[in-house]
Design a protein around this motif. Structure first.
Motif, PDB file in Angstrom:
ATOM      1  N   GLY A  27       0.783  -1.228   0.000  1.00  0.00           N
ATOM      2  CA  GLY A  27       0.000   0.000   0.000  1.00  0.00           C
ATOM      3  C   GLY A  27       0.814   1.276   0.000  1.00  0.00           C
ATOM      4  N   LEU A  28       2.128   1.149   0.080  1.00  0.00           N
ATOM      5  CA  LEU A  28       2.987   2.339   0.078  1.00  0.00           C
ATOM      6  C   LEU A  28       3.111   2.899  -1.327  1.00  0.00           C
ATOM      7  N   PRO A  29       3.387   4.196  -1.442  1.00  0.00           N
ATOM      8  CA  PRO A  29       3.569   4.787  -2.774  1.00  0.00           C
ATOM      9  C   PRO A  29       4.658   4.051  -3.568  1.00  0.00           C
ATOM     10  N   ALA A  30       4.426   3.877  -4.850  1.00  0.00           N
ATOM     11  CA  ALA A  30       5.337   3.127  -5.714  1.00  0.00           C
ATOM     12  C   ALA A  30       6.758   3.692  -5.674  1.00  0.00           C
ATOM     13  N   ARG A  31       6.885   5.010  -5.643  1.00  0.00           N
ATOM     14  CA  ARG A  31       8.226   5.616  -5.641  1.00  0.00           C
ATOM     15  C   ARG A  31       8.978   5.282  -4.351  1.00  0.00           C
ATOM     16  N   PHE A  32       8.244   5.105  -3.260  1.00  0.00           N
ATOM     17  CA  PHE A  32       8.832   4.739  -1.974  1.00  0.00           C
ATOM     18  C   PHE A  32       9.243   3.263  -1.992  1.00  0.00           C
ATOM     19  N   ARG A  33       8.359   2.409  -2.516  1.00  0.00           N
ATOM     20  CA  ARG A  33       8.683   0.974  -2.613  1.00  0.00           C
ATOM     21  C   ARG A  33       9.893   0.744  -3.511  1.00  0.00           C
ATOM     22  N   ALA A  34      10.025   1.558  -4.564  1.00  0.00           N
ATOM     23  CA  ALA A  34      11.143   1.390  -5.499  1.00  0.00           C
ATOM     24  C   ALA A  34      12.495   1.589  -4.811  1.00  0.00           C
ATOM     25  N   LEU A  35      12.518   2.366  -3.755  1.00  0.00           N
ATOM     26  CA  LEU A  35      13.765   2.599  -3.017  1.00  0.00           C
ATOM     27  C   LEU A  35      14.136   1.418  -2.120  1.00  0.00           C
ATOM     28  N   CYS A  36      13.276   0.433  -2.056  1.00  0.00           N
ATOM     29  CA  CYS A  36      13.462  -0.697  -1.128  1.00  0.00           C
ATOM     30  C   CYS A  36      13.954  -1.957  -1.820  1.00  0.00           C
ATOM     31  N   GLN A  37      14.432  -1.831  -3.033  1.00  0.00           N
ATOM     32  CA  GLN A  37      14.916  -3.000  -3.756  1.00  0.00           C
ATOM     33  C   GLN A  37      16.023  -3.680  -2.950  1.00  0.00           C
ATOM     34  N   GLY A  38      15.884  -4.968  -2.712  1.00  0.00           N
ATOM     35  CA  GLY A  38      16.878  -5.730  -1.964  1.00  0.00           C
ATOM     36  C   GLY A  38      16.703  -5.668  -0.455  1.00  0.00           C
ATOM     37  N   LEU A  39      15.777  -4.872   0.029  1.00  0.00           N
ATOM     38  CA  LEU A  39      15.523  -4.760   1.464  1.00  0.00           C
ATOM     39  C   LEU A  39      14.778  -6.014   1.929  1.00  0.00           C
ATOM     40  N   VAL A  40      15.255  -6.620   3.002  1.00  0.00           N
ATOM     41  CA  VAL A  40      14.636  -7.833   3.544  1.00  0.00           C
ATOM     42  C   VAL A  40      13.856  -7.457   4.799  1.00  0.00           C
ATOM     43  N   ILE A  41      12.617  -7.937   4.879  1.00  0.00           N
ATOM     44  CA  ILE A  41      11.781  -7.685   6.053  1.00  0.00           C
ATOM     45  C   ILE A  41      11.564  -9.010   6.771  1.00  0.00           C
ATOM     46  N   GLN A  42      11.959  -9.054   8.037  1.00  0.00           N
ATOM     47  CA  GLN A  42      11.833 -10.259   8.864  1.00  0.00           C
ATOM     48  C   GLN A  42      10.890  -9.981  10.023  1.00  0.00           C
ATOM     49  N   VAL A  43      10.095 -10.962  10.385  1.00  0.00           N
ATOM     50  CA  VAL A  43       9.237 -10.873  11.560  1.00  0.00           C
ATOM     51  C   VAL A  43       9.659 -11.973  12.528  1.00  0.00           C
ATOM     52  N   VAL A  44       9.995 -11.581  13.742  1.00  0.00           N
ATOM     53  CA  VAL A  44      10.358 -12.522  14.801  1.00  0.00           C
ATOM     54  C   VAL A  44       9.620 -12.104  16.071  1.00  0.00           C
ATOM     55  N   ASP A  45       9.602 -12.983  17.054  1.00  0.00           N
ATOM     56  CA  ASP A  45       8.874 -12.663  18.281  1.00  0.00           C
ATOM     57  C   ASP A  45       9.497 -11.517  19.060  1.00  0.00           C
ATOM     58  N   PHE A  46      10.811 -11.569  19.293  1.00  0.00           N
ATOM     59  CA  PHE A  46      11.499 -10.563  20.108  1.00  0.00           C
ATOM     60  C   PHE A  46      12.865 -10.254  19.509  1.00  0.00           C
ATOM     61  N   PRO A  47      13.421  -9.077  19.822  1.00  0.00           N
ATOM     62  CA  PRO A  47      14.818  -8.808  19.463  1.00  0.00           C
ATOM     63  C   PRO A  47      15.729  -9.741  20.264  1.00  0.00           C
ATOM     64  N   ASP A  48      16.884 -10.070  19.693  1.00  0.00           N
ATOM     65  CA  ASP A  48      17.831 -10.909  20.432  1.00  0.00           C
ATOM     66  C   ASP A  48      18.546 -10.083  21.502  1.00  0.00           C
ATOM     67  N   ASP A  49      19.228 -10.769  22.404  1.00  0.00           N
ATOM     68  CA  ASP A  49      19.889 -10.095  23.527  1.00  0.00           C
ATOM     69  C   ASP A  49      20.931  -9.087  23.062  1.00  0.00           C
ATOM     70  N   GLU A  50      21.664  -9.418  22.012  1.00  0.00           N
ATOM     71  CA  GLU A  50      22.691  -8.502  21.482  1.00  0.00           C
ATOM     72  C   GLU A  50      22.051  -7.193  21.011  1.00  0.00           C
ATOM     73  N   THR A  51      20.935  -7.302  20.319  1.00  0.00           N
ATOM     74  CA  THR A  51      20.223  -6.114  19.838  1.00  0.00           C
ATOM     75  C   THR A  51      19.706  -5.287  21.005  1.00  0.00           C
ATOM     76  N   LEU A  52      19.122  -5.959  21.988  1.00  0.00           N
ATOM     77  CA  LEU A  52      18.613  -5.247  23.163  1.00  0.00           C
ATOM     78  C   LEU A  52      19.725  -4.473  23.855  1.00  0.00           C
ATOM     79  N   ASP A  53      20.897  -5.121  24.015  1.00  0.00           N
ATOM     80  CA  ASP A  53      22.039  -4.456  24.649  1.00  0.00           C
ATOM     81  C   ASP A  53      22.523  -3.284  23.807  1.00  0.00           C
ATOM     82  N   GLU A  54      22.668  -3.519  22.503  1.00  0.00           N
ATOM     83  CA  GLU A  54      23.161  -2.484  21.587  1.00  0.00           C
ATOM     84  C   GLU A  54      22.253  -1.262  21.567  1.00  0.00           C
TER      85      GLU A  54
END
Length: 137
Positions: A27-54
């Motif tokens: 649903g995002l504007p096409a010009r905005f989506r075009a800037l996301c080529q190669g961008l990976v979107i992941q869904v997980v339950d929680f951030p890992d401990d390293e991320t939380l600390d960082e």
């Protein structure tokens, strides 16, 4: 045992949040989506401990999403080989917790977080991100 008046309920799964993120992205504007080529979107339950600390998080519920990588403004004219793809992480349990305590729909919350994290990838200001969110509604 009597049946629930609203039927059986269960928490949205990782796949459910991923489907909301996919719909939000579409649903995002096409010009905005075009800037996301190669961008990976992941869904997980929680951030890992390293991320939380960082990120200096006090709780595993403090982060709803996170962009990792080199945003477009920080990249050179040519991508370096061997570089990990830019990634956005959406954290299901914190998203659900935030949604339960607020007035927005779950798809609006997922859209908001996704646009914000893509905004970091693209290098947008908060005002630019808000304008894109309005266009996505």
């Amino acid at each position: 045992m009597t049946a629930s008046p609203i039927g059986p309920l269960k928490a949205p799964s990782l796949e459910d949040i991923e489907a909301l993120a996919d719909a939000a992205f579409a649903g995002l504007p096409a010009r905005f989506r075009a800037l996301c080529q190669g961008l990976v979107i992941q869904v997980v339950d929680f951030p890992d401990d390293e991320t939380l600390d960082e990120m200096g998080a006090e709780s595993e519920y403090d982060l709803l999403g996170l962009f990792r990588g080199r945003g477009l403004p920080d990249r050179g004219a040519v991508d370096e080989t061997g570089q990990m793809p830019n990634m956005i992480w959406l954290y299901r349990r914190p998203l659900l917790d935030y949604w339960c305590d607020g007035d927005n729909t779950l798809d609006a919350v997922v859209t908001h977080v996704l646009v914000h994290e893509i905004g970091h990838h693209v290098g947008l200001s908060d005002a630019d991100m808000e304008a894109i969110e309005r266009q996505a509604q």
